[in-house]
Every structure is written in structure tokens, then in C-alpha cells.
Design a protein around this motif. Structure first.
Motif, PDB file in Angstrom:
ATOM      1  N   CYS A   1     -22.333 -69.621   7.225  1.00  0.00           N
ATOM      2  CA  CYS A   1     -23.470 -70.227   7.928  1.00  0.00           C
ATOM      3  C   CYS A   1     -23.817 -71.525   7.201  1.00  0.00           C
ATOM      4  O   CYS A   1     -24.217 -71.485   6.036  1.00  0.00           O
ATOM      5  CB  CYS A   1     -24.654 -69.267   7.921  1.00  0.00           C
TER       6      CYS A   1
ATOM      7  N   ARG B   1     -27.651 -65.988  16.083  1.00  0.00           N
ATOM      8  CA  ARG B   1     -27.048 -66.221  17.404  1.00  0.00           C
ATOM      9  C   ARG B   1     -26.316 -67.568  17.447  1.00  0.00           C
ATOM     10  O   ARG B   1     -25.226 -67.681  18.000  1.00  0.00           O
ATOM     11  CB  ARG B   1     -28.101 -66.126  18.501  1.00  0.00           C
ATOM     12  N   TRP B   2     -26.912 -68.593  16.863  1.00  0.00           N
ATOM     13  CA  TRP B   2     -26.292 -69.917  16.812  1.00  0.00           C
ATOM     14  C   TRP B   2     -24.964 -69.849  16.056  1.00  0.00           C
ATOM     15  O   TRP B   2     -23.961 -70.400  16.501  1.00  0.00           O
ATOM     16  CB  TRP B   2     -27.256 -70.909  16.155  1.00  0.00           C
ATOM     17  N   ASN B   3     -24.966 -69.182  14.910  1.00  0.00           N
ATOM     18  CA  ASN B   3     -23.746 -69.041  14.125  1.00  0.00           C
ATOM     19  C   ASN B   3     -22.656 -68.302  14.883  1.00  0.00           C
ATOM     20  O   ASN B   3     -21.487 -68.662  14.836  1.00  0.00           O
ATOM     21  CB  ASN B   3     -24.026 -68.325  12.789  1.00  0.00           C
ATOM     22  N   ARG B   4     -23.034 -67.258  15.607  1.00  0.00           N
ATOM     23  CA  ARG B   4     -22.050 -66.486  16.393  1.00  0.00           C
ATOM     24  C   ARG B   4     -21.444 -67.373  17.493  1.00  0.00           C
ATOM     25  O   ARG B   4     -20.235 -67.342  17.699  1.00  0.00           O
ATOM     26  CB  ARG B   4     -22.698 -65.248  17.005  1.00  0.00           C
ATOM     27  N   ARG B   5     -22.290 -68.137  18.182  1.00  0.00           N
ATOM     28  CA  ARG B   5     -21.791 -69.015  19.240  1.00  0.00           C
ATOM     29  C   ARG B   5     -20.849 -70.090  18.673  1.00  0.00           C
ATOM     30  O   ARG B   5     -19.881 -70.466  19.323  1.00  0.00           O
ATOM     31  CB  ARG B   5     -22.943 -69.688  19.969  1.00  0.00           C
ATOM     32  N   ARG B   6     -21.157 -70.580  17.501  1.00  0.00           N
ATOM     33  CA  ARG B   6     -20.343 -71.626  16.875  1.00  0.00           C
ATOM     34  C   ARG B   6     -19.105 -71.080  16.163  1.00  0.00           C
ATOM     35  O   ARG B   6     -18.285 -71.861  15.686  1.00  0.00           O
ATOM     36  CB  ARG B   6     -21.185 -72.388  15.843  1.00  0.00           C
ATOM     37  N   GLY B   7     -19.016 -69.761  16.024  1.00  0.00           N
ATOM     38  CA  GLY B   7     -17.857 -69.161  15.361  1.00  0.00           C
ATOM     39  C   GLY B   7     -17.886 -69.298  13.860  1.00  0.00           C
ATOM     40  O   GLY B   7     -16.833 -69.371  13.214  1.00  0.00           O
ATOM     41  N   HIS B   8     -19.085 -69.343  13.277  1.00  0.00           N
ATOM     42  CA  HIS B   8     -19.213 -69.483  11.823  1.00  0.00           C
ATOM     43  C   HIS B   8     -19.034 -68.130  11.123  1.00  0.00           C
ATOM     44  O   HIS B   8     -19.884 -67.695  10.376  1.00  0.00           O
ATOM     45  CB  HIS B   8     -20.581 -70.077  11.452  1.00  0.00           C
ATOM     46  N   TRP B   9     -17.945 -67.489  11.353  1.00  0.00           N
ATOM     47  CA  TRP B   9     -17.662 -66.207  10.678  1.00  0.00           C
ATOM     48  C   TRP B   9     -16.297 -66.288  10.145  1.00  0.00           C
ATOM     49  O   TRP B   9     -15.686 -65.850   9.429  1.00  0.00           O
ATOM     50  CB  TRP B   9     -17.794 -65.016  11.608  1.00  0.00           C
TER      51      TRP B   9
END
Length: 123
Positions: free
Chosen positions: A15, A115-123
Motif C-alpha cells: 500500500c 478498497r482503493w488498494n484492491r482496485r489498484r492491485g497493490h497486493w
């Protein structure tokens, strides 16, 4: 939690917002005996917490030197309490009334950020 006599901070460097915040805290707390655990690099490190990886990705987790677990805004206050200069702010964040307000704000921000991180693929 291999050294229970020191504070351990569990955070997610994937993140960008969390990573920037932790880098800033690490700079402030350079002289403090704190173990920094990046769950993005060490996902299995969350097992001793009794929390899942997604829980730690959603909210900051701190284990204090006595083994107490702090999550979310309480974790932030615990981290601030490690710095003599920021202890007054940590006490304010833990004050009755203020604590509940800060927790609600933190939880809302954390949910949006997750939610923002999930949408951006920050995993």
C-alpha cells in the motif's frame, strides 16, 4: 513475535500510503527498539497475531513490549507512544471520547484505502 520484549509493528508496504506512513514513522523512531514487519514481504509473519493477512492489510497492527495487541487507531497511538515527543499526542488519541472519534475516522479511512488498494492491485 520472536522478541516479546520489544514493540513489533506489522504493516503492508504494498500500500503506497501505508508504506509512506511507516517510512515516516521509522524516521521519527530511529533510536527506538522496534521491530518492523512488512507483511507484503513476510505474509506468514501474521500467524502469531491470530489475525489473517487481510486483517493486517486493512489495519495497522502493533504488539507492545508486554505482548498486548493494538489494532487500528489504538496501534497508531501505541506507535506514537514510543516517541517521547509524541507521547502527549498518543495520550490525547486514547482519551475518552476522543478515542472513539479517532477510531471511527481511522476505520473509515482504512476501509476506503483498502478498497482503493484492491482496485489498484497493490497486493
Amino acid at each position: 513475535m520472536d522478541d516479546p520484549s520489544r514493540t513489533t509493528v506489522y504493516y503492508n508496504s504494498a500500500c503506497p500510503v501505508c508504506d509512506a506512513g511507516i517510512r515516516s514513522e521509522r524516521g521519527r523512531l530511529q533510536g527506538c527498539d522496534i521491530r518492523w514487519v512488512d507483511v507484503h514481504q513476510q505474509p506468514d509473519a501474521v500467524q502469531p497475531l491470530g489475525a489473517g493477512l487481510e486483517d493486517v492489510r486493512k489495519r495497522l497492527h502493533v504488539v507492545d513490549a508486554q505482548g498486548g495487541l493494538h489494532v487500528g487507531s489504538d496501534a497508531l497511538a501505541e506507535l506514537m507512544a514510543q516517541s517521547p515527543r509524541r507521547r502527549p499526542l498518543a495520550r490525547l488519541l486514547r482519551a475518552p471520547g476522543v478515542r472513539q472519534l479517532v477510531a471511527a475516522g481511522y476505520d473509515l479511512f482504512a476501509a476506503v484505502l483498502y478498497r482503493w488498494n484492491r482496485r489498484r492491485g497493490h497486493w
